[in-house]
Design a protein around this motif. Structure first.
Motif, PDB file in Angstrom:
ATOM      1  N   ARG A 113      32.089 -12.733 -14.862  1.00 54.48           N
ATOM      2  CA  ARG A 113      33.247 -11.841 -14.766  1.00 54.48           C
ATOM      3  C   ARG A 113      34.161 -12.136 -13.577  1.00 54.48           C
ATOM      4  O   ARG A 113      35.388 -12.066 -13.706  1.00 54.48           O
ATOM      5  CB  ARG A 113      32.823 -10.378 -14.784  1.00 54.48           C
ATOM      6  N   GLY A 148      32.260 -16.382 -26.140  1.00 60.53           N
ATOM      7  CA  GLY A 148      31.544 -15.253 -25.559  1.00 60.53           C
ATOM      8  C   GLY A 148      30.906 -14.381 -26.627  1.00 60.53           C
ATOM      9  O   GLY A 148      29.769 -13.937 -26.498  1.00 60.53           O
ATOM     10  N   LEU A 149      31.666 -14.168 -27.719  1.00 58.91           N
ATOM     11  CA  LEU A 149      31.130 -13.352 -28.812  1.00 58.91           C
ATOM     12  C   LEU A 149      29.908 -14.024 -29.443  1.00 58.91           C
ATOM     13  O   LEU A 149      28.896 -13.374 -29.730  1.00 58.91           O
ATOM     14  CB  LEU A 149      32.203 -13.140 -29.878  1.00 58.91           C
ATOM     15  N   SER A 165      42.914 -17.485 -23.973  1.00 59.30           N
ATOM     16  CA  SER A 165      41.455 -17.493 -23.794  1.00 59.30           C
ATOM     17  C   SER A 165      40.705 -17.103 -25.063  1.00 59.30           C
ATOM     18  O   SER A 165      39.508 -16.825 -25.005  1.00 59.30           O
ATOM     19  CB  SER A 165      41.067 -16.557 -22.639  1.00 59.30           C
ATOM     20  N   ILE A 166      41.425 -17.097 -26.187  1.00 61.63           N
ATOM     21  CA  ILE A 166      40.744 -16.748 -27.447  1.00 61.63           C
ATOM     22  C   ILE A 166      39.517 -17.634 -27.698  1.00 61.63           C
ATOM     23  O   ILE A 166      38.438 -17.139 -28.055  1.00 61.63           O
ATOM     24  CB  ILE A 166      41.740 -16.772 -28.638  1.00 61.63           C
ATOM     25  N   LYS A 199      27.438 -11.909 -18.748  1.00 63.66           N
ATOM     26  CA  LYS A 199      28.800 -11.369 -18.693  1.00 63.66           C
ATOM     27  C   LYS A 199      29.181 -10.995 -17.259  1.00 63.66           C
ATOM     28  O   LYS A 199      30.274 -11.304 -16.789  1.00 63.66           O
ATOM     29  CB  LYS A 199      28.868 -10.137 -19.604  1.00 63.66           C
ATOM     30  N   ASP A 211      42.867 -13.169 -14.171  1.00 62.42           N
ATOM     31  CA  ASP A 211      43.490 -11.989 -14.771  1.00 62.42           C
ATOM     32  C   ASP A 211      44.850 -11.750 -14.093  1.00 62.42           C
ATOM     33  O   ASP A 211      44.925 -11.391 -12.913  1.00 62.42           O
ATOM     34  CB  ASP A 211      42.555 -10.782 -14.566  1.00 62.42           C
ATOM     35  N   SER A 228      36.832 -16.350 -25.644  1.00 64.13           N
ATOM     36  CA  SER A 228      36.373 -15.054 -26.146  1.00 64.13           C
ATOM     37  C   SER A 228      35.452 -15.245 -27.346  1.00 64.13           C
ATOM     38  O   SER A 228      34.431 -14.575 -27.477  1.00 64.13           O
ATOM     39  CB  SER A 228      37.561 -14.185 -26.554  1.00 64.13           C
ATOM     40  N   LYS A 269      27.105 -13.679 -27.162  1.00 62.48           N
ATOM     41  CA  LYS A 269      26.591 -12.305 -27.193  1.00 62.48           C
ATOM     42  C   LYS A 269      25.630 -12.143 -28.370  1.00 62.48           C
ATOM     43  O   LYS A 269      24.499 -11.661 -28.206  1.00 62.48           O
ATOM     44  CB  LYS A 269      27.756 -11.320 -27.309  1.00 62.48           C
ATOM     45  N   SER A 325      36.724 -14.513 -14.783  1.00 64.03           N
ATOM     46  CA  SER A 325      37.793 -13.968 -15.616  1.00 64.03           C
ATOM     47  C   SER A 325      38.719 -13.076 -14.787  1.00 64.03           C
ATOM     48  O   SER A 325      39.927 -13.028 -15.019  1.00 64.03           O
ATOM     49  CB  SER A 325      37.226 -13.214 -16.824  1.00 64.03           C
ATOM     50  N   MET A 330      45.250 -13.588 -22.654  1.00 62.90           N
ATOM     51  CA  MET A 330      44.301 -13.201 -23.703  1.00 62.90           C
ATOM     52  C   MET A 330      44.391 -14.162 -24.882  1.00 62.90           C
ATOM     53  O   MET A 330      43.381 -14.558 -25.459  1.00 62.90           O
ATOM     54  CB  MET A 330      44.571 -11.769 -24.163  1.00 62.90           C
TER      55      MET A 330
END
Lengths: 460, 445
Positions: free
Chosen positions: B48, A73-74, A66-67, B44, B55, A70, A77, B51, A63
């Motif tokens: 996915r 992605g935000l 991958s900030i 997304k 994971d 992310s 979005k 990701s 996590m």
């Protein structure tokens, strides 16, 4: 195993096992028990976590790593929500269609390799659809302006090109990559063209398809066409604008050659004819059939009446003959296609008295063939080029083109030798719609360099 | 009919729709309506699988063979009831043809003309409009694409019946027929033009809309009428996470058995367009209780139909962008021929493309990856296949008949294919259990 016996056996099994009061409760009123409930549903004593503590711990490093994704992605979005809630796509589509309706043209420019990002704007007025005027420009400062008046079967056009830094490495297949230089050229040409058939047959399809492999077009009628053209051309060269340690202006790298080329204006009266037989068909890319094109173009002495500036320039009169052929075969429903392509250009009269300007040499490298070499890397009077490609599907809207090219430039065709051919290899990823390839991006490599290439439109 | 009469009729209908016993109390606060971006949801879901591939927790679970099981099941591995998502029907208790046909609304169709158009959409890939019938009931009217008459309307109706019988909440869909003179426009209606903003909907606008869709030879139009769901719309169901402002939504959706097991039902019905956009939560008040009921809507991308055309042979075998398939093709230069390339199109326009021969009862894939389906385990699938196994030929045939297909070949073909796909699912997942049950029954006797 056929499905039918399985069907029978399982049907018997199921028939025997029904009805299945799985929950054991009495069902006096079937309809009532089948209705969706309005009772309070079962809920756990508290929210169930999506991940167990150990899962969160194991995921933590990923996590953190991958900030950036992310964040991306935000941002995406937010952007997509904005695009959707503000009807950006329908608005853009509507605006573009309105522009077209009013005769405004806009799109990417086609100025060739190493020209940077480019765009085209133009007009094709509603009151005079036969007339088109456009201008293209790129971040590399390349530009083109053109006007044309066309009717079915004939057109008259004028075009002006400014190319500030085309590359030149010397003449012949033995030229050295280290001798990179650049020159600029200003070309203008006017042309009258006649062609037959008068109009191209439309190849569009009204069919709405979900998948490129569902395309039903397996055959298109043969296209046979001929065209002939004539008009003056004027070309003037100057030193290249590109000045780096590796790339020097022509006058510094090749001073002797530059002294005859640069600053000299060359005019020709050009006329020629071309015939094409095209039996290719298939979607999303053409996957069967063949095409051949033969063209002859004469660069003659300028005519006083049609010269842009002067009919008395040190032009070399020469003839260019071009032979091209390609064929393809494929197998399976989502086509895996083998293609073979060959091109020979034979120029005669190159050695005649006068100045034979560098842009009139044939060249290999970049989009003209041997794509793993720099654009214009190999230049000479004649050329031989061959390419084999294998195109295969990757996913619904993606396919791959793996290809190999071999070719060379020579002063005369009879000097071409198989063992002297240069080779180039490439892989490109192509985005496709159900009807055609839309864009391609890939890597090309040769003994000298690795190049990244992309194209939007114009992919076959 | 005057607007006053229409309003009166609507009020009478609304009152009649409320059960006499347990008249609603004051409803509690409704959760906030959700408005998702379909573009973002598509993006997304598409990425996915990437990701998931990276994971670590998922990797550990795979390596140790310990997938996370559904969180809302009891000791018998059954969905804990009651549920506002699902009701035990086929496979769990007897469902007759009559139950199924009356379950979503029975023979109820829009009242005879005139139908008052209260909203219309001419642009886009699927034109349609909303009407209020003479009884004041609101319906969404959707059409077939011109190249495939009857295809999507039939799929929408047939699958809605089968989905209901499978236990899920759906709108009442029915095939209708009308003529141009049956329609009238509500005064002052407007539509949003991307450039000019709000413009009045005119008769010409409706003519243009009707010109874009399939029309019968006798000049009438065939359409699917979908009755508006009761309650207040709250937006889409997400297949992952929870609706945090719904006190009854405490189980992450990807851990819900009803959603994971839905994979089997969707595989059977070739419902590959099962993204969030085809779902709808409604805030309903029944028997004095206000709550969220979860619905599945729009089945025009099921069976042989893909909303605006027919399914391709590839659908069900690959995602829109299937990284696994792409990598495999890249490494093998596309020389491993996928099974779907051997599929044979029956060439029945109103049936579209759906087959049993190349149907993969283990690896079927929707158009876009789905979080709940990705989390499914064999136990979830067996639960879903148990539902599928509860459909006998009579039930399937009754649902297909509701599609009102004029080509008898289409009806026969769909019934045959649904039976064959059912057998493949049952054969792959629960045939052994069924046989064991039978053997046990024989021993007991």
């Amino acid at each position: 195993m056929s499905v039918r016996p399985l069907l029978l056996a399982t049907s018997l099994l199921l028939t025997a096992s029904r009805p299945v009061p799985a929950f054991g409760q009495a069902m006096s009123d079937s309809t009532r028990s089948l209705a969706a409930t309005a009772s309070e549903p079962w809920v756990p004593s508290g929210p169930i976590p999506a991940a167990q503590p150990w899962e969160t711990a194991v995921r933590l490093p990923g996590m953190v790593a991958s900030i950036p994704f992310s964040m991306l992605g935000l941002a995406m979005k937010g952007g997509l929500i904005f695009v959707e809630s503000n009807d950006v796509v329908p608005k853009v589509v509507a605006r573009l269609s309105v522009l077209q309706q009013y005769g405004v043209l806009a799109g990417p420019a086609s100025l060739g390799d190493r020209t940077g990002w480019g765009g085209l704007v133009g007009i094709n007025p509603t009151f005079l659809r036969a007339f088109t005027a456009s201008a293209s420009g790129s971040t590399g400062h390349y530009s083109r302006a053109s006007v044309a008046l066309g009717v079915p079967g004939a057109s008259i056009a004028y075009q002006s090109d400014w190319r500030p830094q085309d590359l030149f490495f010397g003449v012949g297949a033995g030229s050295r990559h280290d001798d990179e230089s650049s020159y600029a050229s200003q070309t203008q040409m006017a042309r009258v063209e006649l062609r037959y058939p008068l109009r191209h047959a439309a190849s569009g399809s009204a069919e709405r398809l979900e998948d490129p492999a569902a395309s039903t077009e397996t055959h298109r009628p043969a296209r046979r066409s001929i065209r002939a053209w004539a008009g003056p051309r004027d070309l003037a060269m100057s030193d290249g604008r590109e000045r780096t340690d590796d790339s020097k202006p022509l006058s510094e790298r090749f001073p002797a050659l530059a002294s005859t080329q640069l600053g000299t204006r060359v005019e020709h009266f050009v006329y020629g004819a071309e015939g094409t037989l095209d039996y290719r068909s298939g979607r999303p890319h053409w996957w069967k059939g063949w095409r051949t094109t033969v063209s002859a173009e004469r660069y003659d002495a300028p005519l006083e009446a049609f010269a842009f500036h002067s009919a008395s320039t040190p032009s070399v009169e020469f003839t260019r003959l071009t032979y091209e052929a390609e064929a393809g075969v494929s197998f399976w429903r989502d086509p895996r296609t083998f293609r073979i392509y060959g091109q020979v250009i034979d120029q005669t009269g190159v050695g005649n008295p006068g100045v034979f300007v560098l842009p009139d040499l044939v060249s290999l490298g970049g989009g003209r063939g041997l794509s793993g070499f720099e654009a214009g890397r190999l230049q000479d009077a004649d050329l031989v080029l061959g390419r084999v490609s294998y195109i295969f599907p990757l996913a619904r809207y993606l396919e791959t083109d793996v290809h190999a090219e071999a070719g060379t430039v020579v002063p005369r065709l009879e000097h071409a030798r198989l063992n002297a051919l240069d080779t180039s290899y490439g892989v490109s990823l192509r985005v496709r719609s159900p009807l055609a390839p839309l864009a391609a991006a890939g890597v090309e490599w040769s003994r000298e360099t690795v190049r990244f290439r992309f194209a939007i439109g114009g992919v076959e | 009919m005057s607007r006053r009469a229409l309003a009166l009729a609507a009020a009478v209908f609304a009152l009649a729709a409320v059960p006499a016993v347990g008249r609603p109390a004051t409803p509690g606060p409704a959760p906030k309506p959700r408005n998702i971006s379909y573009y973002y949801d598509g993006f997304k879901q598409t990425v996915r699988p990437l990701s998931r591939a990276f994971d670590a927790a998922n990797g550990v679970r795979k390596l140790t063979g310990s997938p996370r099981e559904a969180a809302n099941v009891d000791e018998q591995d059954q969905v804990r009831l009651p549920s506002t998502w699902w009701t035990p029907r086929a496979g769990f208790q007897p469902v007759t043809d009559r139950d199924m046909l009356s379950g979503t609304g029975g023979p109820d169709v829009p009242a005879p003309a005139p139908w008052t158009i209260v909203r219309a959409k001419s642009q886009g890939v699927s034109p349609g409009f909303q009407i209020v019938d003479a009884n004041g009931v609101r319906w969404a009217i959707k059409f077939d694409p011109p190249q495939h008459p009857e295809l999507t309307t039939a799929a929408d109706v047939i699958t809605s019946k089968l989905y209901w019988a499978a236990g899920y909440n759906v709108p009442h869909n029915v095939i209708v027929s009308f003529r141009r003179e049956d329609l009238k426009l509500k005064e002052g209606l407007k539509y949003r033009d991307p450039l000019k903003g709000q413009l009045p909907i005119t008769e010409a606008y409706i003519d243009d809309l009707l010109g874009r869709v399939a029309r019968r030879e006798d000049g009438s139009w065939r359409a699917v009428a979908s009755r508006f769901l009761k309650g207040q719309p709250l937006g889409e169901i997400l297949y992952e996470g929870r609706r945090l402002d719904d006190p009854e939504d405490l189980v992450p959706h990807q851990l819900r058995r009803e959603l994971r097991g839905l994979w089997a039902v969707n595989a059977w019905l070739h419902h590959d367009d099962c993204s969030a956009r085809n779902t709808l939560d409604m805030w309903v008040t029944e028997n004095g209780r206000s709550f969220v009921r979860h619905h599945f809507i729009d089945f025009s991308g099921t069976l042989g139909a893909a909303s605006v055309t027919q399914h391709s042979q590839r659908s069900g075998h690959e995602y829109l962008v299937d990284f696994g398939v792409a990598i495999k093709n890249l490494l093998t230069l596309g020389l491993i021929r996928p099974k779907w390339e051997r599929a044979v199109d029956p060439k029945i326009p109103s049936a579209g493309f759906i087959d049993a021969e190349t149907f993969d009862p283990v690896g079927w894939r929707p158009f876009l990856p789905n979080a709940a389906f990705d989390a499914r385990t064999p136990r979830d699938i067996r639960w879903g296949v148990r539902i599928v196994s509860g459909f006998d030929e009579s039930l399937i045939r009754a649902a297909v008949r509701e599609g009102r297909l004029s080509d008898p070949r289409a009806e026969e073909y769909l019934v045959k294919i649904l039976l064959e796909r059912r057998e493949k699912l049952v054969g792959a997942w629960i045939a052994a259990e069924k046989q064991a049950e039978r053997a046990a029954e024989r021993t007991d006797r």
